[in-house]
Design a protein around this motif. Structure first.
Motif, PDB file in Angstrom:
ATOM      1  N   GLN A   4       0.848  -1.192   0.000  1.00 30.13           N
ATOM      2  CA  GLN A   4       0.000   0.000   0.000  1.00 30.13           C
ATOM      3  C   GLN A   4       0.881   1.239   0.000  1.00 30.13           C
ATOM      4  N   SER A   6       1.419   5.301  -0.183  1.00 27.19           N
ATOM      5  CA  SER A   6       0.709   6.507   0.225  1.00 27.19           C
ATOM      6  C   SER A   6       1.685   7.670   0.319  1.00 27.19           C
ATOM      7  N   CYS A  21       5.392   2.953   1.795  1.00 28.11           N
ATOM      8  CA  CYS A  21       4.880   1.719   1.219  1.00 28.11           C
ATOM      9  C   CYS A  21       4.814   0.694   2.336  1.00 28.11           C
ATOM     10  N   THR A 118       0.734   5.829  -6.148  1.00 22.94           N
ATOM     11  CA  THR A 118       0.280   7.067  -5.533  1.00 22.94           C
ATOM     12  C   THR A 118       0.704   8.233  -6.435  1.00 22.94           C
TER      13      THR A 118
END
Length: 124
Positions: A4, A6, A21, A118
């Motif tokens: 993930q 961001s 991450c 992102t």
């Protein structure tokens, strides 16, 4: 494994952003981690990578001296500190994991898992 990414956003030229991450489903402590980016109409390109221990870091020439990759294996997270941002840094930034290896790769096909990306936008 899920990655993930961001921390992206809109920033003026000369500004800074810190991308993160975070991984779930796997401990990344034995994996090489990398950041890539893709601008509209362009191919995905290598930005930076870090060895599993954090002792080895590698950068694309166009970010040397401005970006720093780091990792916190206890938090299962990799970071990309981006300073002195330029409009040409505008792109979607992706983190990626090359699992169970000591060889740090700079090509996207060497990586096994990818985050969703992102967006980083740098205004002039």
């Amino acid at each position: 494994v899920q990655l993930q990414a961001s921390g992206g956003g809109l920033v003026q030229a000369g500004g800074s952003l810190r991308l993160s991450c975070a991984a779930s489903g796997r401990t990344l402590s034995r994996d090489v981690m990398g950041w890539f980016r893709q601008a509209p109409g362009k191919e995905r390109e290598f930005v930076a990578a870090i060895s599993w221990s954090g002792s080895g870091t590698y950068y694309a020439d166009f970010v040397k001296g401005r970006f720093t990759i780091s990792r916190d294996n206890a938090k299962n997270t990799v970071y990309l500190q981006m300073n002195s941002l330029k409009p040409e840094d505008t792109a979607v930034y992706y983190c990626a994991a090359d699992i169970e290896t000591i060889v740090v790769g700079t090509r996207s096909h060497e990586y096994d898992y990818w985050g969703q990306g992102t967006q980083v936008t740098v205004s002039s």
